[in-house]
Design an enzyme around this catalytic site. Structure first.
Site, PDB file in Angstrom:
ATOM      1  N   GLU A 198       0.799  -1.231   0.000  1.00 51.88           N
ATOM      2  CA  GLU A 198       0.000   0.000   0.000  1.00 51.88           C
ATOM      3  C   GLU A 198       0.832   1.283   0.000  1.00 51.88           C
ATOM      4  O   GLU A 198       0.278   2.369  -0.164  1.00 51.88           O
ATOM      5  CB  GLU A 198      -1.028  -0.003   1.145  1.00 51.88           C
ATOM      6  CG  GLU A 198      -0.460  -0.013   2.550  1.00 51.88           C
ATOM      7  CD  GLU A 198      -0.343  -1.426   3.112  1.00 51.88           C
ATOM      8  OE1 GLU A 198      -0.224  -2.376   2.314  1.00 51.88           O
ATOM      9  OE2 GLU A 198      -0.354  -1.564   4.356  1.00 51.88           O
ATOM     10  N   ASN A 199       2.147   1.167   0.155  1.00 51.15           N
ATOM     11  CA  ASN A 199       2.960   2.373  -0.017  1.00 51.15           C
ATOM     12  C   ASN A 199       3.210   2.679  -1.496  1.00 51.15           C
ATOM     13  O   ASN A 199       3.896   3.647  -1.812  1.00 51.15           O
ATOM     14  CB  ASN A 199       4.286   2.260   0.746  1.00 51.15           C
ATOM     15  CG  ASN A 199       5.127   1.087   0.285  1.00 51.15           C
ATOM     16  OD1 ASN A 199       4.609  -0.002   0.042  1.00 51.15           O
ATOM     17  ND2 ASN A 199       6.419   1.299   0.154  1.00 51.15           N
TER      18      ASN A 199
END
Lengths: 235, 219
Positions: B46-47
């Site tokens: 999710e980064n």
């Protein structure tokens, strides 16, 4: 048009005590090291910092925490910082923990000129306390959404890989993370870059943040680029 | 009883060809090591990664390339990088097929708690609240009981919630269970050497047992 400033000190020259800053970076990846160090040296206090994380004890925003320069943190995850935890549990530091996607999208909304967003993240949890809840039908499902407001920080500070004197920015790998969103949200946005180039050197098709969002830019120096979790496999 | 790798190995069997999958920190990260050959999945971090690869070889670490657990990683051919708003955009829009994450507690109606122990541990929710609020399918990897032997599969969560009514399947060191839409943990499989009685003792929430419960097949 020339947005170049000499260094971090000049870039942060008018950041005052009590202001709200948004800072790019995920963990220690892509943090604006030069500007953070300049804020530490200048001793600006009572800051509200919007940043996904709070650095580690001796690097990144952890340095501002050591100097008790931060009044309030707005973050999604702060697990890597013992001084942070101490200040929070003792009540010295106000902390607003918010979901990571909410943080990103509130910054995006700021840069997109939208005062608020609706998100399902946090519905039914303490994050929803006091917030407007509204039902929407989306993707074939009806569910509850929370109203969350855009961020409008006084200053935004990011680190990019490359930038030009017009403020166009290109990021490298996952050091992009929150930085384009942070850059777009600021009333005044500062970019420090690893490599400052002439206009025309960056491919217009590859620009991540167009220069209209950036007010000041400078070539940074002495990047440490510390790795938080060095994980490797054997050849 | 399964160890962490055993839990990860069992969860890996839930991963189907062509899925986009988000793996949380801890046991979920280990799932990547057990995805069967011939199954093509694309891992989302999710980064800002789609197409995340394994850890780099020694000496090839790149400070600019990490996963959501801040570990150095690599990219596979065809990977894409994007910012955090787009990352959670694709999560919210349910483009990600499967989310695997850890939990401190799960309740019999599918509530999950995994981000805060009031007065003790406050690390933050990271992306967990966004993921559980939007995921099409959530599998939880967790310990069935805590160190004091108390069940973490409860009638109701005691810790602050991460999300409500969102967990579909749970894999623990003892069992595989589904959370039924009407409430209750339906026992699907036993870990090797574990009896239905053992699982009953370790489950505080409503446990539903129908017919013979098979032992997990791990290989």
């Amino acid at each position: 048009m020339n947005k170049i400033v000499k260094n971090a000190d000049e870039a942060i020259r008018d950041i005052q005590d009590g202001m709200t800053l948004a800072l790019g970076g995920f963990g220690l990846c892509g943090i604006p090291e030069n500007c953070i160090n300049a804020l530490v040296t200048k001793g600006i206090k009572n800051l509200t910092c919007i940043s996904n994380n709070a650095g580690v004890d001796d690097f990144g925003l952890g340095l501002l925490l050591q100097g008790k320069q931060i009044k309030k943190m707005i973050s999604s995850y702060v697990g890597e910082n013992a001084e942070f935890e101490r200040q929070m549990l003792s009540g010295e530091l106000q902390v607003d923990l918010i979901p990571q996607g909410t943080l990103a999208t509130r910054l995006l909304a700021g840069g997109y000129g939208m005062p608020a967003i609706y998100t399902p993240a946090g519905v039914g949890t303490e994050v929803a306390d006091g917030k407007e809840v509204r039902k929407f039908s989306f993707n074939g499902q009806e569910k509850d959404y929370l109203l969350e407001y855009a961020f409008e920080p006084d200053f935004s500070i990011v680190k990019a890989w490359k930038g030009d004197s017009l403020g166009n920015l290109v990021f490298r790998m996952t050091s992009r993370n929150f930085s384009p969103l942070v850059a777009m949200a600021g009333k005044i946005s500062i970019a420090e870059v690893e490599e400052l180039v002439e206009p025309g050197k960056l491919d217009p098709d590859q620009i991540h943040v167009p220069g209209i969002y950036i007010h000041r830019i400078f070539q940074g120096s002495n990047y440490e680029k510390r790795i938080e979790q060095r994980t490797v496999r054997k050849k | 009883m399964l160890d962490k790798n055993g839990i990860a190995k069992r969860i890996a069997k839930e991963v189907k060809n062509g899925m986009y999958v988000n793996l949380g920190i801890g046991i979920p990260t280990l799932v990547a090591n057990f995805i069967p050959k011939g199954i093509e999945v694309i891992l989302q971090s999710e980064n800002g990664i789609l197409g995340m690869g394994p850890f780099p070889y020694e000496g090839e670490e790149d400070a600019d390339l990490i996963n959501a657990g801040k570990q150095t990683v690599t990219l596979l051919p065809g990977a894409a990088i994007f910012d955090s708003a787009m990352s959670f955009g694709m999560i919210r829009a349910q483009k990600v097929d499967l989310t695997i994450l850890g939990a401190m507690e799960v309740s019999e109606n599918g509530d999950i708690a995994n981000w805060k122990i009031p007065g003790k541990m406050v690390k933050g929710m990271g992306g967990a609240m966004d993921l559980v609020a939007s995921a099409k399918n959530i599998i939880v990897a967790m310990q069935h009981v805590n160190k004091a032997g108390e069940s973490k599969l409860l009638p109701e969560c005691t810790l602050p919630l991460t999300g409500k009514k969102c967990v579909k399947r749970i894999v623990t060191e003892l069992a595989v269970l589904d959370v039924l839409p009407q409430g209750g943990f339906q026992l699907l499989e036993r870990a090797p050497g574990i009896s239905v009685e053992d699982i009953k003792k370790a489950t505080a929430g409503k446990l539903i047992i129908e017919g013979d419960i098979p032992e997990m097949i791990l290989d």
